[in-house]
Design a protein around this motif. Structure first.
Motif, short mmCIF file in Angstrom:
data_model
loop_
_atom_site.label_atom_id
_atom_site.label_comp_id
_atom_site.label_asym_id
_atom_site.label_seq_id
_atom_site.Cartn_x
_atom_site.Cartn_y
_atom_site.Cartn_z
N LEU A 165 9.41 -0.11 -9.82
CA LEU A 165 8.48 0.04 -10.73
C LEU A 165 7.69 1.03 -10.45
O LEU A 165 6.67 1.50 -11.48
N LYS A 166 7.74 1.90 -9.71
CA LYS A 166 6.63 2.87 -9.14
C LYS A 166 6.57 4.14 -10.45
O LYS A 166 5.61 4.61 -10.21
N THR A 167 7.64 4.45 -10.84
CA THR A 167 7.53 5.48 -11.83
C THR A 167 7.15 5.04 -13.56
O THR A 167 7.00 5.77 -13.96
N SER A 168 7.05 3.77 -13.49
CA SER A 168 7.02 3.32 -14.94
C SER A 168 5.67 2.49 -15.23
O SER A 168 5.45 2.20 -16.38
N GLU A 169 4.97 2.00 -14.11
CA GLU A 169 3.77 1.19 -13.91
C GLU A 169 2.72 1.57 -13.29
O GLU A 169 2.72 2.28 -12.27
N HIS A 170 1.38 1.35 -13.73
CA HIS A 170 0.14 1.64 -13.39
C HIS A 170 0.14 0.86 -12.06
O HIS A 170 0.56 -0.47 -12.35
N PRO A 171 -0.38 1.42 -10.90
CA PRO A 171 -0.46 0.37 -9.83
C PRO A 171 -1.19 -1.01 -10.20
O PRO A 171 -0.82 -2.15 -9.49
N LEU A 172 -2.32 -0.97 -10.83
CA LEU A 172 -3.18 -1.78 -11.11
C LEU A 172 -2.32 -3.18 -12.17
O LEU A 172 -2.37 -4.27 -11.77
N VAL A 173 -1.43 -2.55 -12.84
CA VAL A 173 -0.44 -3.48 -13.78
C VAL A 173 0.45 -4.18 -12.42
O VAL A 173 0.51 -5.43 -12.79
N ILE A 174 1.00 -3.55 -11.69
CA ILE A 174 1.90 -4.32 -10.50
C ILE A 174 1.09 -5.29 -9.75
O ILE A 174 1.46 -6.30 -9.53
N ILE A 175 -0.18 -5.02 -9.56
CA ILE A 175 -0.97 -5.95 -8.82
C ILE A 175 -1.44 -7.08 -9.72
O ILE A 175 -1.28 -8.37 -9.04
N PHE A 176 -1.59 -6.80 -11.02
CA PHE A 176 -1.95 -7.97 -12.08
C PHE A 176 -0.95 -8.97 -12.10
O PHE A 176 -1.38 -10.03 -12.34
N TYR A 177 0.33 -8.33 -12.33
CA TYR A 177 1.66 -9.47 -12.48
C TYR A 177 1.66 -10.43 -11.42
O TYR A 177 2.26 -11.57 -11.70
N PHE A 178 1.29 -10.25 -10.19
CA PHE A 178 1.19 -11.35 -9.08
C PHE A 178 0.34 -12.63 -9.46
O PHE A 178 0.87 -13.60 -9.69
N THR A 212 -8.80 -9.66 0.07
CA THR A 212 -7.32 -9.17 -0.47
C THR A 212 -7.45 -8.00 -1.51
O THR A 212 -6.65 -6.86 -1.29
N GLN A 213 -8.28 -7.96 -2.45
CA GLN A 213 -8.50 -7.03 -3.29
C GLN A 213 -9.16 -5.67 -2.60
O GLN A 213 -8.43 -4.53 -2.93
N ILE A 214 -9.94 -5.88 -1.91
CA ILE A 214 -10.58 -4.65 -1.29
C ILE A 214 -9.41 -4.06 -0.53
O ILE A 214 -9.22 -2.70 -0.24
N ALA A 215 -8.73 -4.82 0.36
CA ALA A 215 -7.71 -4.19 1.17
C ALA A 215 -6.64 -3.47 0.52
O ALA A 215 -6.19 -2.56 0.69
N GLN A 216 -6.14 -4.06 -0.69
CA GLN A 216 -5.00 -3.44 -1.63
C GLN A 216 -5.68 -2.14 -2.13
O GLN A 216 -5.03 -1.30 -2.31
N TYR A 217 -7.15 -2.17 -2.32
CA TYR A 217 -7.57 -0.92 -3.04
C TYR A 217 -7.61 0.08 -2.19
O TYR A 217 -7.18 1.24 -2.49
N PHE A 218 -7.98 -0.13 -0.85
CA PHE A 218 -8.08 0.82 0.10
C PHE A 218 -6.56 1.50 0.75
O PHE A 218 -6.37 2.48 0.91
N MET A 219 -5.67 0.32 0.52
CA MET A 219 -4.29 0.68 0.90
C MET A 219 -3.86 1.67 -0.14
O MET A 219 -3.04 2.60 0.23
N THR A 220 -3.88 1.59 -1.53
CA THR A 220 -3.57 2.35 -2.49
C THR A 220 -4.11 3.62 -2.12
O THR A 220 -3.50 4.83 -2.39
N ARG A 221 -5.60 3.63 -2.03
CA ARG A 221 -6.12 5.10 -1.94
C ARG A 221 -5.63 5.61 -0.77
O ARG A 221 -5.44 6.89 -0.79
N SER A 222 -5.24 5.05 0.07
CA SER A 222 -4.56 5.71 1.34
C SER A 222 -3.24 6.30 1.39
O SER A 222 -2.91 7.60 1.58
N TYR A 223 -2.41 5.66 0.46
CA TYR A 223 -0.86 6.05 0.15
C TYR A 223 -1.03 7.39 -0.79
O TYR A 223 -0.32 8.24 -0.86
N GLN A 224 -2.39 7.26 -1.75
CA GLN A 224 -2.29 8.59 -2.66
C GLN A 224 -3.00 9.65 -1.68
O GLN A 224 -2.65 10.79 -2.35
#
Length: 278
Positions: A165-178, A212-224
């Motif tokens: 999904l990495k090229t077709s979806e916004h990261p927040l959408v991927i998080i949202f579907y969980f 969990t939400q804070i950790a996912q946010y900073f993990m995403t920022r780190s990878y970016q």
């Protein structure tokens, strides 16, 4: 020592994930699926807020894979929460750290990535570490081992879905579907095994969702902000946090062979990451 933004973000993420684990263990009397229910509610509220704020379409483009990611992610998280509540903190974390092994192996078939013979050797080293932990710690039964490794397998499936999904979806959408998938599943199952939260339980349930939400946010920022190979190893600081929190809060200690097993898990994963960089 000057740390890059990416490294700082990953340190925050890893520490916050460790706090989430502590909160889950503090409410061991509440079924894992019920904790997921509350976590999903908090996550959906936060996701919807940012969808509205940033005007993002929440439904995405590849709904089949998004839903599959939600299903396998829910199974993975339920398994992980269960062993967090049942066995010592660092031992549970070590089992979850085998997820990269299954991510890579499943990736051979799902996203057609290559795995070399040396990488399989490193994978075996990590898996041997888990067997050492289980074999020399009477608090960890065979069923704990099966559920812990099974959860890591489903985590590997979830990560492969994210790769698709990495090229077709916004990261927040991927998080949202969980939470979108896990909320109705957890709600139905919880009806048959409901435990009323009381007192501090509500605080810990809220903190599980927030951490969990804070950790996912900073993990995403780190990878970016940084190359994957430079920050992914920092995730394994989590074992140090888990050992510290387990000892200070829950009085957990281990035989020296169990520490050796944890070291084998981490060394195997780090060797694999270093090999992939070369």
């Amino acid at each position: 020592m000057n740390l890059s933004k990416g490294v700082q973000f990953m340190i925050i993420s890893t520490f916050t994930f460790s706090l989430m684990k502590v909160c889950v263990k503090m409410i061991s009397h509440i079924p894992p699926i019920e904790i997921i229910l509350f976590r999903s509610l908090i996550s959906i509220v936060l996701c919807v807020f940012f969808f509205m704020k940033d005007k993002i379409n929440p439904w995405g483009n590849n709904q089949k894979i998004l839903i599959l990611r939600g299903v396998v992610g829910s199974i993975s998280l339920a398994s992980y929460f269960y062993i967090l509540q049942q066995i010592p903190l660092a031992a549970a974390a070590s089992m979850q750290y085998t997820a990269p092994i299954f991510t890579a192996i499943l990736g051979v078939f799902i996203v057609k990535e290559k795995v070399s013979a040396k990488q399989y050797l490193f994978f075996f080293l990590s898996f041997l570490g888990i067997l050492v932990i289980q074999g020399f710690d009477a608090r960890i039964s065979l069923i704990h081992l099966v559920i812990g490794i099974g959860g890591a397998v489903f985590t590997g499936l979830a990560y492969n879905c994210i790769r698709i999904l990495k090229t077709s979806e916004h990261p927040l959408v991927i998080i949202f579907y969980f939470p979108l998938v896990s909320l109705p599943l957890a709600g139905i199952i919880s009806l048959f095994n409901w435990v009323n939260p009381v007192g501090w339980d509500w605080i810990y349930l809220l903190l599980v969702g927030l951490f969990t939400q804070i950790a996912q946010y900073f993990m995403t920022r780190s990878y970016q902000a940084e190359e994957l190979s430079k920050v992914s190893i920092i995730n394994y600081m989590g074992i140090i946090y888990s050992l510290a929190f387990g000892f200070i809060i829950f009085g957990e200690t281990y035989e020296w062979l169990s520490y050796m097993g944890m070291a084998l898990v981490i060394v195997g994963i780090i060797l694999n990451l270093r090999y992939k960089r070369t």
